[in-house]
Structures are given as structure tokens and as C-alpha cells.
Write a protein that holds these residues in place. Sequence first.
Motif, PDB file in Angstrom:
ATOM      1  N   ILE A 188       0.879  -1.202  -0.167  1.00 57.49           N
ATOM      2  CA  ILE A 188      -0.080   0.156  -0.096  1.00 57.49           C
ATOM      3  C   ILE A 188       0.961   1.211   0.126  1.00 57.49           C
ATOM      4  CG2 ILE A 188      -1.859   1.080   1.299  1.00 57.49           C
ATOM      5  CD1 ILE A 188      -2.691  -1.542   0.025  1.00 57.49           C
ATOM      6  N   TYR A 189       0.655   2.183  -1.005  1.00 62.81           N
ATOM      7  CA  TYR A 189       1.468   3.308  -0.998  1.00 62.81           C
ATOM      8  C   TYR A 189       0.982   4.522  -0.255  1.00 62.81           C
ATOM      9  CZ  TYR A 189       4.417   1.034  -4.304  1.00 62.81           C
ATOM     10  OH  TYR A 189       5.353   0.237  -4.792  1.00 62.81           O
ATOM     11  N   VAL A 212      24.360  13.735  -7.451  1.00 61.86           N
ATOM     12  CA  VAL A 212      23.383  12.752  -7.357  1.00 61.86           C
ATOM     13  C   VAL A 212      22.555  13.014  -6.178  1.00 61.86           C
ATOM     14  CG1 VAL A 212      23.259  10.204  -6.952  1.00 61.86           C
ATOM     15  CG2 VAL A 212      25.133  11.181  -8.210  1.00 61.86           C
ATOM     16  N   ALA A 213      21.278  12.927  -6.555  1.00 68.95           N
ATOM     17  CA  ALA A 213      20.065  13.060  -5.666  1.00 68.95           C
ATOM     18  C   ALA A 213      19.562  11.689  -5.154  1.00 68.95           C
ATOM     19  CB  ALA A 213      19.039  14.039  -6.151  1.00 68.95           C
ATOM     20  N   THR A 214      19.299  11.295  -3.955  1.00 66.91           N
ATOM     21  CA  THR A 214      18.738  10.107  -3.592  1.00 66.91           C
ATOM     22  C   THR A 214      17.655  10.274  -2.388  1.00 66.91           C
ATOM     23  OG1 THR A 214      19.040   7.874  -2.823  1.00 66.91           O
ATOM     24  CG2 THR A 214      20.683   9.416  -2.078  1.00 66.91           C
ATOM     25  N   THR A 215      16.808   9.815  -2.311  1.00 66.22           N
ATOM     26  CA  THR A 215      15.939   9.690  -1.199  1.00 66.22           C
ATOM     27  C   THR A 215      16.442   8.828  -0.070  1.00 66.22           C
ATOM     28  OG1 THR A 215      14.372   8.143  -1.942  1.00 66.22           O
ATOM     29  CG2 THR A 215      13.779  10.318  -2.411  1.00 66.22           C
ATOM     30  N   THR A 336       7.616  15.464  -0.011  1.00 62.00           N
ATOM     31  CA  THR A 336       6.518  14.614   0.131  1.00 62.00           C
ATOM     32  C   THR A 336       6.632  13.561  -0.941  1.00 62.00           C
ATOM     33  OG1 THR A 336       5.408  16.027   1.412  1.00 62.00           O
ATOM     34  CG2 THR A 336       4.101  14.082   0.726  1.00 62.00           C
ATOM     35  N   HIS A 337       6.559  12.188  -0.803  1.00 65.23           N
ATOM     36  CA  HIS A 337       6.575  11.276  -1.710  1.00 65.23           C
ATOM     37  C   HIS A 337       5.896   9.888  -1.284  1.00 65.23           C
ATOM     38  CE1 HIS A 337      10.601   9.392  -0.177  1.00 65.23           C
ATOM     39  NE2 HIS A 337      10.090   9.789   0.809  1.00 65.23           N
ATOM     40  N   ASN A 338       5.383   9.149  -2.343  1.00 67.90           N
ATOM     41  CA  ASN A 338       5.007   7.782  -2.102  1.00 67.90           C
ATOM     42  C   ASN A 338       5.833   6.697  -1.834  1.00 67.90           C
ATOM     43  OD1 ASN A 338       2.105   6.805  -4.057  1.00 67.90           O
ATOM     44  ND2 ASN A 338       1.953   8.200  -2.657  1.00 67.90           N
ATOM     45  N   VAL A 339       5.508   6.430  -0.637  1.00 68.50           N
ATOM     46  CA  VAL A 339       6.424   5.182  -0.041  1.00 68.50           C
ATOM     47  C   VAL A 339       5.505   3.830   0.069  1.00 68.50           C
ATOM     48  CG1 VAL A 339       7.848   4.550   1.753  1.00 68.50           C
ATOM     49  CG2 VAL A 339       7.996   6.707   1.056  1.00 68.50           C
ATOM     50  N   THR A 345       1.305  -5.423   7.802  1.00 72.03           N
ATOM     51  CA  THR A 345       2.121  -4.872   9.256  1.00 72.03           C
ATOM     52  C   THR A 345       2.233  -3.538   9.030  1.00 72.03           C
ATOM     53  OG1 THR A 345       4.346  -4.951   8.076  1.00 72.03           O
ATOM     54  CG2 THR A 345       3.405  -7.048   9.415  1.00 72.03           C
ATOM     55  N   ASP A 346       1.891  -2.563   8.147  1.00 66.58           N
ATOM     56  CA  ASP A 346       1.739  -1.168   7.741  1.00 66.58           C
ATOM     57  C   ASP A 346       3.373  -1.048   8.177  1.00 66.58           C
ATOM     58  OD1 ASP A 346       0.741   1.241   7.223  1.00 66.58           O
ATOM     59  OD2 ASP A 346       0.787   1.796   9.480  1.00 66.58           O
ATOM     60  N   VAL A 347       4.368  -1.680   7.656  1.00 70.14           N
ATOM     61  CA  VAL A 347       5.960  -1.032   7.989  1.00 70.14           C
ATOM     62  C   VAL A 347       6.322  -0.990   6.586  1.00 70.14           C
ATOM     63  CG1 VAL A 347       6.467  -2.340  10.087  1.00 70.14           C
ATOM     64  CG2 VAL A 347       6.935  -3.478   7.704  1.00 70.14           C
ATOM     65  N   MET A 348       7.378   0.175   6.524  1.00 74.37           N
ATOM     66  CA  MET A 348       7.853   0.493   4.865  1.00 74.37           C
ATOM     67  C   MET A 348       8.401  -0.768   4.392  1.00 74.37           C
ATOM     68  SD  MET A 348      10.300   3.421   4.318  1.00 74.37           S
ATOM     69  CE  MET A 348      11.846   2.531   4.464  1.00 74.37           C
TER      70      MET A 348
END
Length: 843
Positions: A188-189, A212-215, A336-339, A345-348
Motif C-alpha cells: 500500500i502506497y 546525485v540526488a537520492t531519497t 513528500t513522496h509515495n512510499v 504490518t504497515d511497516v515500510m
Amino acid sequence: MLDKKYNHKIVEEGKYNNWKEKGYFESFDKKRLPFCIVIPPPNVTGKLHLGHAWDTALQDIIIRFKRMQGYDAFWLPGMDHAGIATQAKIDAKLKSEGINPREMDREKWLEEAWKWKHEYAENIHNQWAKLGLSLAYSKERFTLDEGLNQAVNEVFVRLYNEGLIYRGERIINWDPQAMTALSNEEVIYKDVKGAFYHLKYFIEGTDKYLEVATTRPETLFGDTAVAVNPKDERYKDLIGKNVILPIVNKLIPIIADYHADPEFGTGVVKITPAHDPNDYEVGMRHNLEKIVVMNPDATMNANAGKYEGMTREECREALVKDLQAADLLIEIEEITHNVGHSERTDVMVEPYLSKQWFVKMRPLADRVLETQQDKKAKVNFVPERFEKIMNHWMEITYDWCISRQLWWGHRIPAWYKGDEIYVGKTAPEGEGWVQDEDVLDTWFSSALWPFSTLGWPNNTELLERYYPTNVLVTGYDIIPFWVNRMTFQGLHFLDKRPFKDCLIHGLIRDNQGRKMSKSLGNGVDPMDVIESYGNDALRYFLTTSSAPGMDLRYDEEKVKSSWNFINKLWNASRFVLLNIEDLDKQNYRLDNLNIYDKWILTRMNETIDVVTKHMEKYEFNVVGTELYSFIWNDFCDSYIEFAKYNMNDSTKSVLLRVLKTILKLLHPFMPYVTDELYDKLPLKNSENIMISSYPKYDKEFIFNDAKKEVDDIINFITLFRNIKAENNITKDYKVCLNNDYDYSFVAKMLKFEDKIISEKETKKEYIVKVNNLNISIFFEKEITKEDEEILAKQIESLKMSIERRKNLLANENYVSKAPSNLVEQERQKLAEEIENLEALLNN
């Protein structure tokens, strides 16, 4: 005789077990046409929720309707083992008892799991009974029972031998709390606050760097290249050179790949093949090393150097500080981004390189897309728009990761000995073989539900008679999870769609439109609603309050309204039963009908016709509206009042005929109260309403002239009463009859027999006119400015309504496509409003 007051607890008590004991749910009569539904199996994780009550009530309506129509109606019950969710619940229970589940022997843990299953399955049985579901319990299945395990192994082995199941190392979605792989549908995002960390990757041998850009800076330990687009002129000369990986200080190549977008950011991307699906594909194209930098619990591993043992979040925080200190951090850009988060379990979720089992989807999906072009062979979605979800999923599908690192599930039928792999339904002969520790995705076994529950891979009587099934009822949220997978498995293994129709409902929300959740505390337990208002009221509300495919807002006031509707029916039934006590076969007659008898019989047959058509189309909201209007307005408020003035044998017979029909039409929605009332009726043709015949339209009892005349009388009575109420007309009014119509019955109903005068008076006059009925009311009243304003508003309101109806009926598209009965109702209302307007203008 009925109790004076309707009490849902008394009515519902004991009925369900009586139905089961008498075998009403399980006919299996080969002389009848088969009709089959397999229940979407609830998870053995606890209580059934309101959505399940809605889902199963819809199915029960269909199965009861078809049973009454004479079909061999078979509704197969079952439950789902729900791998991840159930294992999490069992682990939590064990931990609460001071037991570490991961230190247990697998077989000992499974013993605890089966105890859980038996306990919660019994809870679900009790809740099914509360919901009144007419399930064929003798054929109940469970997704982990022996027969389904045989089917699962058969499917796995066949697909493996056909090259459609394979084992490979791929980037998968990893749940670090449940410590298992997930399919894309189980992710789920959510929008979360994050940042782009702009880092310096210095070009080898120079003081220049690439930005270089990274999240996710914590994954840089797994970087094995940076990529630029081959057409990007800024970096053409750098392709083939190296950059120095920040903090790690090792050289990685600059590669050319179209994955790098020149228009996005600096056009330079870090490539981490073991922790990003797109980077994995780049790594495969360029033969890059794949370095996993995290443990299965999402802590950093030895490849992260001094950060080993930290969580992802701790590592990021420490690493950013070190990057700043080394002047390798250019800026932090908040976004703010979609993860992705685990549905369970609702964990990332962690994109993770792992060796897993996969189903090769493209050939299976193409078969579905081809079949959906064939009107005779396709799955018919109701509403049709939901077919687009299936087709889109099949068009963009990707290989399905089916292995799960759990104990609760179907263990993968694969064994290993060194580099050898054996796949089979039974263990291989010889020593040294070790079975795969993983189990299959819950949806793998659920995808076989429509045919495995009927005995496949054996050619059973049930399978031959009931497959493909007639209709699946489910929510739009699990079309990708379940409906799609059942469809391709059914086509592949039985060469037929798993079900003819797929009825889609929406989600249940609270009365503010919010999704029900524990965090909001807005969940509703259907068992609590049944305790307060009864099963019939809950079912009627759930199944008639929204159109197919639409979400439903739970509203307790509407449940109360359903209870009031049942109470109205109860009181009307008491009146009928009290007045037909002396009715028997000798004096039951329908040959001396007055216009009011003819009117209600006509309305009854019109209702049967409309209701049956909409029942066949699963439009239960329309059915609910039609039944409510007929029962409340026509039968209770009108015909029963008419009957009080003319209680002869024919009217008594009509009362019985209509009440019996009403109970049968309502039975699929309200099984308990209709059973109770039907049982009290005289002259029944069947033992129980559940196995009685569904009403059929009978043109012999259509009396159009009588219907029109009584409609006029009802409209006239309503108009008369409204005029009296709106003008506060007191009891000393007089009535002048303006034509020679026979007003004797109307005068009784309106109680103005002693108020009739032969000549008009000079007092205030109101003309009440509906077609042939035309009278004047004379009364003393001083006309005030307020009266004039009210009259003006009434006239204006009627004019606007008339104009709207005229425009609607002038619309050829509406007239040709809307149900004919609705169009006719609009025409009748238009005529009535024109009459009412004329009456107001004449006053």
C-alpha cells in the motif's frame, strides 16, 4: 397469533438451527438446474467485520432468490488461512504467554496454529449463523485442508513443468517485520515526508564531482555504478570513467543507460541493483555486482561498515552527519513522496534482492485478455466498468512472487540436494533431500478456490455439476488480488471462466465517508448491530442502500428506519391475520373483486415484474425501493385502509394473497421475520417460506382501469387532506360535490358524509380536483398576507416541478433507456401536478 409488538430477538431465536436441521440449505437435487456460489472465504483471524456482513448478505439474497425460483441452489462455505495476518496473530498470542515463536520447532508452532484455527473457525460459524446465511455446511472447505493442498501441489507442479513457475533471484517487496516477501498487490502506497539528499560523487583523478540526488542515502553502500543518459551531452565524455563512492571511498563506473532521465534533476542516478527494481534491471543490462546492505529485519549488515547493526533510520541519520562533516552533502531538499508499506504490518517495505519462486504471468494474462473478448466465455462484471481493472492489470502484469518466508501456509513442493532441485507432489526418493522452508502466497491457494473446493483435481460430481460457478460477490479492492488470479487459473486448468458473473460492491465507510479503521475508532461490529436492531434490519440496510460498485456509508439512523419498516410489516400482518381467522379453502375466492382489490392485485403484479427483473440484474437497491414503496404506501397505508370498509371473503382472500406475496418477495432480504410471519398464514403450499415458490407475474390480475381509478382516489384523498392541513380548515367546513361521481366510499374515508351541501356557499372556497373527482370545500377563513405568500410559493414550486418533468419526458434518451415503470410514474406525477396547479390557481 402474533405478539402485539415486534421483537427481533424473539423472532430470530432458534430459527437458524431449525433451518439447518431440516436441511433447507442443502438440496443437491439433480432434477433442478444448478446454481452455485462459493463464498469469498473470511480469514481465520478473528471477528467478521461489517464489510463481510454486507458481502455475505448479498450472496445470501441471491442464493435464497434462486432457491425459491426452483434452482438447485448450492452455496459453498469456507475459510482462508490468511498466511501473514494469521501468523502475526498467533505469534503475538505466543509472545503474550512468554514464548518466543521463532525459537519453537516448526511442527510445535503448527500445532498452536491449528488450535487457533479451530477456535476462530467456530467463532466464524457462530457469526454466520447470526447473519442467517443459508450455507451448505456439509461441503465446507478450508484453504489448508488436505484436498486443497492436493490441488495446490498439482497446480504448482504442472506450472513448473510447463515453465510457468521458476525460481530466481530478483528484487522483491520485503516486509522486515513479518520477514517475508510480498507481491506488489500487498503493498500500500502512502504519502510520507522525506527528502532528496544531494551528494557529491567525485570523478576519479579530478576535483570535480557529479551531483546525485537520492531519497535513501543509507543504500549507497550497495551502489555499483552511477548512470547517465547516452544522449545527454553534459556527460558524454565521462561515460566509462569512475566516480568515488562517498564514505566508502571505492571506485564505481559511470555507465550510459536510458534509465537516467536528462530532464529529471541533474540527470545522474546512483545504481543500487540489490535495493531498487529499476536499478536491478540496469544492473542486469550492464552485468553489475548486486550488493545487499541490509539484514532481513532491515538493520544494516556488514556491507555497511561501521553502521552495521543500525536500523535503516538510524543509519540514515548517522550517515548524513558524516556526509556533512566530509563536505559530501550539497543540500537536503524536503519533499513528500509515495512510499510502499506492507498491507498487513504497515511497516515500510524494503526493495530487496532475494531468491524466490515466481509465476511467469504473461502467457496466463494473455489468455484472460483473449477470453474477455468473447461474450459467451468472458467473466461479466457488474457494473461493467470494473472489467477495465482486470484488463489493465492483465496488460501491465509482471511475474508474481509466490514464495513467503512463513510457516502458516502450503509448503512449497520443492526439494534440494546440493545444486539439484526436485519439484513434485510427493517427496523424492533417496536421502539428502531437504524441502524448501517457504510457503506459498495465500492468494496462490485462494486463486484455485472456485474449482479446488469442488474437488479438483479429481473429476467429482460437484465439479462436473457446479463449475463454472454462477456468480462471485466481492469488493472492488480485491479484483487484482483475487478475481484476476481466479480467472487465469480457472482458464488455464479447466479451460473455463471460474464464474459467469462477478458482482462488485464498494467499501463500507462511516457516515462522514471515512474508511473504517482502528486508528479512527469508527469501526462497527455487525454483531452489536444485530443485538440492537436484529439481523433483518441490518441486512436490509446493507443490501438496499447503495448501487452495485458504490461505497456504502454506515448510518445507524437508516438501520433504525429498516427496523421501523419491519415493525410496519409486523403490524399490517397482525391486522390481516386477525381478519382472516375464518378464511378456509371453501371461502377463499378471487371472483368477486371490487376496484380496490383489483388495484392492489395490479400493483402487486407490477411490483413482482419490476422486482424480479432487478433481482436478476443484482440491482438490490432498486428492489428495495420498489418493495418499500409497495409495502408501506400501497399495501399498509392504502389497501388496508380500503379493506376496513369492505371486509368480505374476496377482500380477505386478497389480503392473504398479497401478504403471502410480500413475504416471499422480502424473504431473501429479511429471512427471519418473513419466516415467522409466513408460518402463521393459513392455506400455505409449502412447509417453509425458504423452499416456497418465488412469486411470478400473472397478467390475469392486471386491471388497468381499476388501477387508474383508485390511483385517482388516492391522489384525491391526499390532496384533500393536504389542503385541509395547509389551510388549517376546522371541522365546520362544508363540501359541495361538483359532478355526479359516486363519492360514497371517498366520503367515508374522508369522513365528510354529513358535511355535503347541494349549493355552493359564499365562504372561502377550495376546489379539490383529480380527473373525475371534483369537489369544493367551503370554510370560514380570513385570507392573510402570509396565506397569499404560502399560496404563491406553492404555485411557483409546482410550476418548476412541472417544467422539470416536461423537460425530462421530452428527453428521448431518458424515455428510451429508463425503466418503463419509472417513465410512466413521471407521466402520472406530471398529470397530477398539472391538476393540482389548476386547483390552486382556481382558488
